[in-house]
Design an enzyme around this catalytic site. Structure first.
Site: not given
Length: 369
Positions: A28, A184
């Site tokens: 990320t 997630y």
């Protein structure tokens, strides 16, 4: 033990022929525009890893719809045709260096900490994530309690993944990786702690993997046969590093078997130390469990910057391995290792502080026309 050159054998992964077993892990970096389009700087950033010898690149997580999937501000997306078109220059830049590139498809779920479409988060159940949001990615404070997903929500998410995969295919990607790890949305469905549903998506391990399995099948139906579809999976979460599956290796056996049967082209396991037992002090690593209980190639990730550790996971059955921070420190890691050159140490402060956004020093200058 195999010789060092075993890391650099050519191999096939689905319809792809790769020059070596070294891949770039998804990371990320929150470096897209506010509206989720990829930039020219991102194209040069990814291309440098291909130029440095990485045969297989996986992008940072891209969000899949314009409601709940976005996890971070300035995260790239594949939720619109415009976003997909912006990725074409990234794909072309990597392909020009003769490497393959997969787009990672991600729904942040209850770990979202920057979404321009909504402040609401969703999850299999109204269970608050542990830990706190990360300042590296613009977050602050505790995660909110998510809303329990309806069946309509589940269907919408599946449709979003399939549509985003088709956009990725149209943009020229070689495949997609479904993010079912690190806490997630899809990962929370796998967890009996976070998934307390009593319908066909909760309860048994077979039911808890159903959501990810449905997404694999939907993407396979939406894309061509030679378009790759992988799945990233872990026990630990960003918000809960100690998280383990309740059923341990028994759960792993169900998950890996189900994803193989669904048509996944590979399983990408990630752990803090990919060479260490993951179900207690004895037994297999997560990658070894995927090799034993699945029926597709396995990619291993986690602390493999030392070539000896990388060779260990390959010798244990993994087809490829991916590097994260070691790649950031050594974007030419494969070239260096092949030539017996010294590797650089990762500088966390220089690279990821105060934000995880790609720094200027990480982006090569534009090539002269």
């Amino acid at each position: 033990m195999k010789s060092e050159t075993s890391l650099f054998d050519k191999l096939t992964l689905g319809s792809l022929t790769l020059d070596n077993r070294v891949g770039l892990a998804p990371m990320t970096r929150t470096s897209a525009t506010e509206d989720g389009t990829a930039t020219a700087e991102m194209a040069r950033y990814y291309a440098k890893f291909a130029r440095g010898g990485f045969s297989f690149l996986i992008t940072e997580g891209t969000y899949t719809d314009k409601t709940h999937s976005q996890g971070y501000h300035n995260q790239p997306g594949l939720a619109t045709d415009e976003q997909a078109a912006s990725w074409e220059r990234v794909v072309d830049a990597v392909h020009d260096e003769d490497s393959a590139i997969f787009a990672q498809l991600m729904h942040a779920g209850s770990q979202a900490q920057g979404n321009r479409f909504t402040d609401e988060t969703i999850a299999p159940a109204a269970v608050q994530p542990k830990g706190e949001q990360s300042p590296l990615y613009g977050g602050e404070g505790e995660f909110p309690v998510p809303r329990k997903m309806t069946h309509e929500d589940i269907s919408s998410v599946i449709e979003g993944f399939a549509a985003s995969a088709k956009r990725a295919e149209d943009a020229g990607f070689d495949g997609v990786e479904i993010h079912s790890a690190n806490g997630y949305l899809l990962h929370t469905f796998l967890s009996a702690e976070y998934n307390t549903r009593d319908d066909e998506y909760g309860g048994t391990a077979e039911n808890r993997v159903r959501f990810t399995r449905d997404i694999v099948e939907a993407i396979q139906e939406a894309t061509a046969d030679d378009f790759g579809v992988g799945v990233r999976i872990s026990q630990a979460m960003v918000s809960d590093e100690e998280h383990k599956w309740d059923g341990g290796e028994d759960d792993a056996a169900v998950f890996f078997d189900a994803l193989s049967e669904a048509g996944a082209d590979y399983i990408h396991t990630t752990d803090g130390d990919a060479t260490a037992p993951t179900f207690g002090d004895d037994g297999p690593t997560l990658a070894e469990a995927a090799v034993e209980h699945g029926d597709v190639p396995v990619i291993a990730n986690g602390g493999l910057g030392d070539p000896e550790a990388a060779r260990e996971v390959i010798d244990s059955g993994a087809t490829l391995f991916t590097l994260g921070t070691s790649a950031l420190a050594n974007p030419d890691w494969p070239t260096k290792v092949a030539n017996n050159e010294a590797l650089s140490d990762f500088d966390f402060e220089k690279t990821l502080l105060p934000k995880a956004t790609i720094s200027d020093f990480e982006v090569p200058a534009p090539a002269d026309d």
